[in-house]
Design an enzyme around this catalytic site. Sequence first.
Site: not given
Length: 337
Positions: A60, A314
């Site tokens: 992110k 992720s």
Amino acid sequence: MPSTLAQHTLLEQYVKKILAAPVYELAVHTPLQPAPALSLALGNQILLKREDLQPTFSFKIRGAYNKLVNLSAAQKKRGVITASAGNHAQGVALAARQLGIDAMIVMPTTTPELKVSGVRSRGAQALLHGESFPFALSHALELASQTGKTFVSPFDDPDVIAGQGTVAMEILRQHQGGLDAIFVPVDGGGLIAGIAAYVKYLRPEVRIIGVESEHSACLNAALQADDRVVLPSVGTFADGVAVAQIGAHGFEVCRFCVDEVLTVSNDELCIAMKNIYDDTRSITEPSGALAVAGIKKYVARTGVRDQTLIAIDSGANINFDSLRHVAERAALSEASA
Ligand SMILES: *Cc1c(COP(=O)(O)O)cnc(C)c1O
């Protein structure tokens, strides 16, 4: 695949933004790591893109940094506000501190303590509000209009999407040989849109496959309806992915660039977390294991062999206490499989 000029132009704009994104002032190039045991078990070459190794332990920061760095001087001065179940929050907090920008972050009350303290320890203000992401989001939007702070979407913003797209730029440089498919975890669709835009522009033959939790499968629903439908409810086990509606900017790309979307159960996520642990000795959070769970489902269904399949690993932001539950579920569901 881009088929119209408008689609081709859209992808080209993203590729340019991705190539220009200065994310390495904060993010790192992550390894593309072989997963030998999974590869052997599945009869295909499986590679893991280790985005869990980023500062803040998820990809992110790429999108957050690219968004913040592109703000005007006046916007930077007024500060930013966002809503996030956690990983985007930490990305914004770290990017804001690096750039000297004030950040306020609205988080659902269900957010793991690890993610709340991750925000506060990076100097941002964390505000707990609403029982799930949509409530936190509407509160943050309201505060943004009251205070003049810039709202930073976790996924529905071209600068954020371009930042996440740098993952694909690295993958195509790291792996220049045959590549059959990239499996991407999906929540609001920023990551998959950035990856799909870059890959479909340069290597359109590579399949882009989204993987969603069956409790928040908003991209699957949107592609089927050809409309951004809002899910009536979402689950929160994979709390990195608990959004009820795919982002508008992401969907604009996904509707012609995503080849397929798979959904997986919580138990399949727990087993995939164990598979990743076995191959790497690293712990992922549930949404971090979505892509691996998706690969297993894909191989079982299609029977493909000797292909090269990449999974985006992720994120790793899981409370240590939750590992007991994950280990139990993995053991139980493997025993009953
Ligand atoms: C945000 C996030 C996702 C999904 O990304 P979107 O851009 O919202 O689709 C997947 N995994 C982790 C760990 C995340 O933090």
